[in-house]
Design a protein around this motif. Structure first.
Motif, PDB file in Angstrom:
ATOM      1  N   TYR A 347       0.820  -1.209   0.000  1.00  0.00           N
ATOM      2  CA  TYR A 347       0.000   0.000   0.000  1.00  0.00           C
ATOM      3  C   TYR A 347       0.846   1.247   0.000  1.00  0.00           C
ATOM      4  CZ  TYR A 347      -4.011  -2.829   0.091  1.00  0.00           C
ATOM      5  OH  TYR A 347      -4.953  -3.733  -0.272  1.00  0.00           O
ATOM      6  N   GLU A 402      -5.182   3.789  -3.430  1.00  0.00           N
ATOM      7  CA  GLU A 402      -6.450   3.658  -2.735  1.00  0.00           C
ATOM      8  C   GLU A 402      -7.567   3.694  -3.762  1.00  0.00           C
ATOM      9  OE1 GLU A 402      -6.834   6.219   0.647  1.00  0.00           O
ATOM     10  OE2 GLU A 402      -8.964   6.367   0.236  1.00  0.00           O
ATOM     11  N   ALA A 403      -8.279   2.605  -3.857  1.00  0.00           N
ATOM     12  CA  ALA A 403      -9.321   2.490  -4.864  1.00  0.00           C
ATOM     13  C   ALA A 403     -10.388   3.571  -4.635  1.00  0.00           C
ATOM     14  CB  ALA A 403      -9.961   1.116  -4.787  1.00  0.00           C
ATOM     15  N   LEU A 404     -10.871   4.122  -5.696  1.00  0.00           N
ATOM     16  CA  LEU A 404     -11.988   5.079  -5.624  1.00  0.00           C
ATOM     17  C   LEU A 404     -11.609   6.420  -5.034  1.00  0.00           C
ATOM     18  CD1 LEU A 404     -14.688   2.591  -4.545  1.00  0.00           C
ATOM     19  CD2 LEU A 404     -14.923   4.123  -6.453  1.00  0.00           C
ATOM     20  N   LYS A 405     -10.319   6.718  -4.997  1.00  0.00           N
ATOM     21  CA  LYS A 405      -9.943   7.987  -4.404  1.00  0.00           C
ATOM     22  C   LYS A 405     -10.153   9.127  -5.401  1.00  0.00           C
ATOM     23  CE  LYS A 405      -6.219  10.229  -2.135  1.00  0.00           C
ATOM     24  NZ  LYS A 405      -5.770  10.253  -0.825  1.00  0.00           N
ATOM     25  N   PRO A 406     -10.820  10.176  -4.976  1.00  0.00           N
ATOM     26  CA  PRO A 406     -11.038  11.300  -5.888  1.00  0.00           C
ATOM     27  C   PRO A 406      -9.852  12.259  -5.874  1.00  0.00           C
ATOM     28  CG  PRO A 406     -12.128  11.742  -3.834  1.00  0.00           C
ATOM     29  CD  PRO A 406     -11.463  10.383  -3.689  1.00  0.00           C
ATOM     30  N   LEU A 411     -11.991  17.193  -4.584  1.00  0.00           N
ATOM     31  CA  LEU A 411     -12.889  16.110  -4.200  1.00  0.00           C
ATOM     32  C   LEU A 411     -13.761  15.631  -5.350  1.00  0.00           C
ATOM     33  CD1 LEU A 411     -13.922  17.173  -0.616  1.00  0.00           C
ATOM     34  CD2 LEU A 411     -12.059  15.715  -1.382  1.00  0.00           C
ATOM     35  N   PHE A 459     -13.077  -0.583 -10.249  1.00  0.00           N
ATOM     36  CA  PHE A 459     -13.810   0.271  -9.301  1.00  0.00           C
ATOM     37  C   PHE A 459     -14.219   1.593  -9.942  1.00  0.00           C
ATOM     38  CE2 PHE A 459     -12.751  -2.547  -5.928  1.00  0.00           C
ATOM     39  CZ  PHE A 459     -11.435  -2.910  -6.106  1.00  0.00           C
ATOM     40  N   ASP A 484     -14.957  -5.134 -10.657  1.00  0.00           N
ATOM     41  CA  ASP A 484     -15.647  -4.337  -9.636  1.00  0.00           C
ATOM     42  C   ASP A 484     -16.236  -3.043 -10.191  1.00  0.00           C
ATOM     43  OD1 ASP A 484     -13.164  -5.811  -8.035  1.00  0.00           O
ATOM     44  OD2 ASP A 484     -15.069  -5.729  -6.938  1.00  0.00           O
TER      45      ASP A 484
ATOM     46  N   LEU B  28     -13.711   1.968   5.236  1.00  0.00           N
ATOM     47  CA  LEU B  28     -13.403   3.388   5.291  1.00  0.00           C
ATOM     48  C   LEU B  28     -14.616   4.159   5.732  1.00  0.00           C
ATOM     49  CD1 LEU B  28     -11.479   3.267   1.967  1.00  0.00           C
ATOM     50  CD2 LEU B  28     -10.543   3.199   4.256  1.00  0.00           C
ATOM     51  N   VAL B  59      -9.299   8.799   4.356  1.00  0.00           N
ATOM     52  CA  VAL B  59     -10.402   8.312   3.537  1.00  0.00           C
ATOM     53  C   VAL B  59     -10.881   9.329   2.527  1.00  0.00           C
ATOM     54  CG1 VAL B  59     -12.704   7.434   3.664  1.00  0.00           C
ATOM     55  CG2 VAL B  59     -11.043   6.848   5.381  1.00  0.00           C
ATOM     56  N   PRO B  60     -11.290   8.867   1.441  1.00  0.00           N
ATOM     57  CA  PRO B  60     -11.830   9.767   0.415  1.00  0.00           C
ATOM     58  C   PRO B  60     -13.132  10.400   0.855  1.00  0.00           C
ATOM     59  CG  PRO B  60     -12.078   7.506  -0.219  1.00  0.00           C
ATOM     60  CD  PRO B  60     -11.209   7.525   0.984  1.00  0.00           C
ATOM     61  N   SER B  61     -13.560  11.238   0.043  1.00  0.00           N
ATOM     62  CA  SER B  61     -14.657  12.101   0.446  1.00  0.00           C
ATOM     63  C   SER B  61     -15.988  11.427   0.275  1.00  0.00           C
ATOM     64  CB  SER B  61     -14.646  13.301  -0.462  1.00  0.00           C
ATOM     65  OG  SER B  61     -14.798  12.802  -1.776  1.00  0.00           O
ATOM     66  N   LEU B  62     -16.142  10.288   0.890  1.00  0.00           N
ATOM     67  CA  LEU B  62     -17.428   9.628   0.686  1.00  0.00           C
ATOM     68  C   LEU B  62     -18.277   9.921   1.882  1.00  0.00           C
ATOM     69  CD1 LEU B  62     -15.666   6.570  -0.590  1.00  0.00           C
ATOM     70  CD2 LEU B  62     -16.970   8.182  -1.913  1.00  0.00           C
ATOM     71  N   PRO B  91     -21.198  -0.713  -5.796  1.00  0.00           N
ATOM     72  CA  PRO B  91     -19.784  -0.357  -5.942  1.00  0.00           C
ATOM     73  C   PRO B  91     -19.321   0.616  -4.889  1.00  0.00           C
ATOM     74  CG  PRO B  91     -21.117   0.647  -7.656  1.00  0.00           C
ATOM     75  CD  PRO B  91     -21.985  -0.315  -6.962  1.00  0.00           C
ATOM     76  N   TYR B  94     -17.541  -0.565  -1.971  1.00  0.00           N
ATOM     77  CA  TYR B  94     -16.137  -0.916  -2.054  1.00  0.00           C
ATOM     78  C   TYR B  94     -15.240   0.019  -1.320  1.00  0.00           C
ATOM     79  CZ  TYR B  94     -15.518  -5.204  -4.121  1.00  0.00           C
ATOM     80  OH  TYR B  94     -15.462  -6.551  -4.290  1.00  0.00           O
ATOM     81  N   THR B  95     -15.580   1.279  -1.372  1.00  0.00           N
ATOM     82  CA  THR B  95     -14.680   2.182  -0.670  1.00  0.00           C
ATOM     83  C   THR B  95     -14.744   1.929   0.797  1.00  0.00           C
ATOM     84  OG1 THR B  95     -16.482   3.712  -0.444  1.00  0.00           O
ATOM     85  CG2 THR B  95     -15.013   4.030  -2.281  1.00  0.00           C
ATOM     86  N   ALA B 204      -8.174  -1.662   3.199  1.00  0.00           N
ATOM     87  CA  ALA B 204      -8.971  -2.583   2.412  1.00  0.00           C
ATOM     88  C   ALA B 204      -8.105  -3.663   1.793  1.00  0.00           C
ATOM     89  CB  ALA B 204      -9.674  -1.804   1.306  1.00  0.00           C
TER      90      ALA B 204
END
Lengths: 571, 327
Positions: A347, A402-406, A411, A459, A484, B28, B59-62, B91, B94-95, B204
């Protein structure tokens, strides 16, 4: 159509080398098909299940060099279960039975057994070159057979294979009469080799240009080897650890000064940073440097080293170089064409690379065309800048760990950034996406990525539309691999004919169901649609509504394969 | 379904006595970008504790409501086979819960075995590791188990874990109270730089992510282990902690593999560590004389047929300790 006798056309065809051009020639007319077929020496088969060996042999009896690829790409990341397939054996058996004078075999992601290697070594008297990349299933006994029996062996190149070590001294099996070696790479082997045999082998191989040692070869042996092979152009160092005050180390420093022809350096599988100064003298000549396995070199030493490497065209390193280090690369390596930055830990290293490093590189290295970049974060602004600075990308693979990171600044998803890349880089052939992405990025890809041949998605996306944009837009798409993502049956089934224009499609952890796959298989008989049913439970009734965990489909002329394991259902 | 306790691998900061294990850092949870609005998941269903440390960096902005609701779903208690995933796929999940989906479900009857994140692993190892652990739990094998792959190094958040070896050795006695730490928080502090998203060990653990060739991953593990011995003065990757569980013990232990040099050392250390349980079983907590007797009894127990040392390797196979050379 033929104004020239066949011999003249054959002679002209000799100059046509690339597979695609050759394939094109064969489609012109029957007589060109015939001439091309008999003069064809090199064949590339991207999916070993797309055709049977017998058919290959029948069409190209003059075959000398064969390239075969087996498992799907995602097998590299443990997504394909063990025993899925990709066996070399039937190919070797068929070739051995025929009268093909095979000289060169290049395999990727295939299962190679010792028996196949043994059969290979005994069946083709002029066999010259064996290249195995990411293969498995064989041991050093198989290598011993190759060494012992291939009398004119020029190349034995093992890259990142899983080889079981049987401690059988395979290297000693090269007979004294073997003097033809040009390239030897055993860096991926874990066991020891006889150092004496290795030195003698090097000594009697005057044409040896490329030598890559494994971890077990110590520094003093390296010095003796380099003494005997001053003509080496490509060197992979095994162990580079020694007391800097010792005689052995001083001898090494002097020997290195004599090796003026080394242009490519790799390895350093074990390294003591204080020894690195010994190679500074050859750094200015290097065009290729691969330190991606040199876990012992920390960021600051990496940077020191790279400052000497002004001519680098290809650089593979780990992310411990940091953004600052990439700035140094950008200042020093103006000819850089290919860059790969690997994570030093699964990671990543907290002090590792971000978008800043990539932007620096793009500013300093406008010739960059191939990129593989593992980083912690990426911004749209950075990608847009990179796209502007480097419009020549052919391969652009970005992995945000990191998957799905904006985008951390805004953001927002990274749609705009990747959109800029595909819009600017008109010659882009390979793209890997990561980070938070909506359907929009796929719209951009479909619109702009006209040359795109391979796309890897993970993802990402919001709906079937995403996948449809790609399938509709990318006319040259050959390989699509998706994991995914929320793409389902509608995306899969809207344009079934598309898949026959592609090599393969992989979808795992998406929303496709068994029923849709069955329908697809029914409509397209020249596709193999494979579903992996990895449930341990015995009741394997596949209901149509059930979601498919892993699906791999590929075009084929060979029909359903007979070597599939139990969990693979070819619909 | 997120595991309850996050083992405090870094400084063993306990967050107050009433803290129940929060959601793991790897599911997350809804952390806003500037650190406000931290939410913990509480596997016992008690009220959320607000005293979690800073996980702001990761963590991302979720952070919208929607995701939070998803999160709840992801973290709800469910019984099911380990490694099995919810058929309803989102999906977004997943985060928040990619690890959660892959992890052992909480099994209330055996609170000790569940909910503990394993130390740094690659995706594959964790998935199968949990699966095995759970299966073993159910079947009640009488084996002392390593949960951890001996081949893997602590490459993630190295400095923190290296810094506190002694704090790591002891798990808090009370089941209900676990420090709700995330590795991110501490590594964030240690690293100094605000690198977001560098969630180490307990992040994760998705199979095949990040997309690094398994050959390379395995190489990194072995190389980094060796080289760290040679680099002077650098804490580097200090300690290699693995979880050790003994069947029937109320809690697990962690050992630093680097502090031993032979299998013999390791097995005697484990003996000592777990002796308290066996002594307990023998009912001899009391007089020293009797303890001595029980010690030798323990040795017989450990070297006899009752307990064997096994570990799970990177392929997910249970292996007998001792076959592979120590290095």
């Amino acid at each position: 159509m033929n104004y020239f006798p066949d011999e003249v056309i054959e002679h002209i065809f000799d100059y046509v080398v690339s597979h695609r051009d050759r394939n094109a020639l064969s489609l012109v007319c029957k007589s060109w098909y015939r001439i091309e077929r008999f003069t064809r020496q090199r064949v590339f088969i991207g999916n070993c299940y797309s055709i049977t060996p017998e058919r290959l042999i029948q069409r190209f009896p003059g075959l000398k060099s064969l390239t075969l690829k087996g498992k799907p790409h995602f097998a590299d990341f443990s997504l394909v279960p063990y025993d899925w397939g990709g066996f070399l054996c039937p190919w070797i058996e068929a070739l051995a039975k025929s009268r093909v004078g095979l000289e060169e075999l290049r395999l990727k992601r295939m299962v190679v057994s010792d028996e196949s290697l043994e059969l290979l070594s005994r069946s083709f008297t002029h066999f010259k070159s064996l290249v195995l990349v990411s293969c498995e299933g064989f041991t050093t006994d198989g290598l011993a057979a190759i060494a012992a029996n291939c009398r004119f062996l020029r190349e034995l190149d093992l890259q990142e294979n899983e080889v079981e070590d049987h401690k059988g001294q395979w290297l000693s099996c090269f007979p004294d009469s073997c003097t033809s070696l040009v390239s030897l790479n055993f860096a991926c082997l874990k066991g020891e080799v006889s150092l004496g045999a290795l030195e003698r082998l090097v000594a009697r191989s005057p044409n040896l240009k490329s030598l890559k040692l494994n971890r077990s070869v110590p520094l003093d042996a390296l010095q003796r080897i380099m003494m005997r092979a001053p003509q080496l152009a490509d060197l992979g160092i095994g162990s580079f650890v020694h007391d800097p005050d010792s005689e052995a180390y001083i001898r090494l420093k002097n020997t290195i000064l004599k090796c003026k022809s080394i242009t490519s350096l790799s390895g350093f599988l074990e390294v003591a940073p204080h020894c690195l100064a010994a190679i500074y003298p050859i750094c200015p000549n290097l065009t290729s440097l691969n330190l991606s396995y040199a876990a012992g070199i920390q960021g600051s030493e990496l940077i020191k080293l790279i400052r000497h490497c002004g001519k680098l065209q290809r650089l593979w390193i780990m992310d411990c170089i940091g953004d600052k280090g990439l700035g140094v690369v950008a200042m020093t390596c103006k000819d850089l064409q290919e860059l790969r930055v690997f994570p030093s830990a699964p990671y990543g290293n907290p002090a590792a690379v971000t978008e800043k490093g990539l932007v620096a590189i793009s500013m300093g290295c406008p010739k960059l065309h191939s990129l593989l970049y593992f980083c912690h974060q990426m911004t749209n602004a950075a990608l847009i800048t990179v796209a502007k600075n480097c419009p020549n990308f052919i391969r652009f693979r970005l992995c945000i760990l990191e998957a799905l990171k904006p985008d951390p600044d805004t953001l927002e998803p990274l749609d705009e950034g990747f959109g800029a890349i595909v819009q600017s880089c008109r010659r882009l052939r390979r793209l890997s996406l990561s980070g938070q992405l909506t359907d929009q990025v796929f719209l951009y890809i479909g619109m702009y990525a006209e040359q795109l041949e391979m796309l890897s998605i993970a993802f990402a996306g919001e709906s079937d539309k995403g996948m449809l944009y790609v399938l509709n837009g990318c006319k040259k798409l050959r390989k699509l691999e998706i994991r995914d993502c929320p793409f389902g049956n509608m995306a899969l089934l809207t344009d079934v004919g598309k898949y026959e224009t592609m090599r393969s499609l992989w979808m795992s952890s998406c929303e496709v169901t068994v029923g849709a796959c069955k329908l697809l298989a029914k409509k397209m008989p020249r596709l193999n649609v494979e579903i992996f049913n990895e449930n341990e439970q015995e009741d394997c009734s596949l209901e149509d509504g059930q979601r498919v965990e892993k699906m791999y489909l590929y075009r084929t002329l060979a029909g359903k394969r007979k070597d599939a394991p139990e969990y693979v259902w070819t619909l | 379904m997120s595991p309850a306790a996050v083992v405090a691998e870094e400084d063993g900061r306990s967050k107050g006595s009433s803290t129940v294990a929060s959601g793991s850092s790897q599911s997350l949870d809804c952390f806003s970008q500037n650190g406000a609005g931290l939410k913990e998941r509480n596997y016992l269903g008690l009220s959320d504790c607000s005293s979690v440390d800073s996980c702001a960096s990761t963590v991302p902005s979720l952070c919208d409501e929607k995701k939070e609701n998803m999160n709840l779903k992801a973290t709800e208690l469910r019984l099911g086979l380990p490694g099995s995933q919810s058929p309803v796929r989102d999906p977004d999940l997943y985060t928040l819960s990619s690890a959660a989906l892959d992890e052992k479900p909480l099994f209330p009857l055996l609170p000790t075995k569940d909910g503990i994140c394993s130390l740094q692993k690659t995706g594959t190892t964790v998935v199968s590791g949990n699966k095995r652990g759970f299966a073993d739990t159910i079947d009640g094998f009488s084996q002392a188990k390593f949960t951890g792959s001996t081949g893997m190094s602590t490459m993630l958040s190295p400095r923190p874990s290296g810094a506190q070896p002694s704090a790591m050795k002891e798990m808090p006695n009370k089941l209900q109270e676990r420090p709700c730490q995330t590795n991110n928080g501490t590594s964030h502090n240690h690293a100094g730089a605000s690198v977001s998203g560098s969630a180490p060990a307990s992040k994760a653990q998705v199979v095949g992510w990040p997309p690094i060739r398994s050959f390379r991953k395995n190489s990194m593990a072995t190389t980094s282990n060796k080289n760290n011995d040679e680099v002077d003065g650098k804490p580097g990757v200090g300690a290699l902690f693995v979880k050790v569980s003994m069947d029937g013990a109320p809690y697990l232990r962690k050992v630093d593999l680097r502090s031993y040099t032979t299998y013999q050392e390791l097995s005697s250390a484990l003996e000592k560590m777990f002796s308290c349980f066996t002594l307990g079983q023998c009912g001899s907590h009391g007089a020293p004389g009797r303890e001595m007797l029980s010690e030798s009894k323990l040795r017989d127990l450990l070297h006899g047929s009752e307990y064997v040392l096994t570990y799970e390797d990177k392929d997910g196979d249970w292996m007998l300790v001792g076959d592979v050379p120590w290095e």
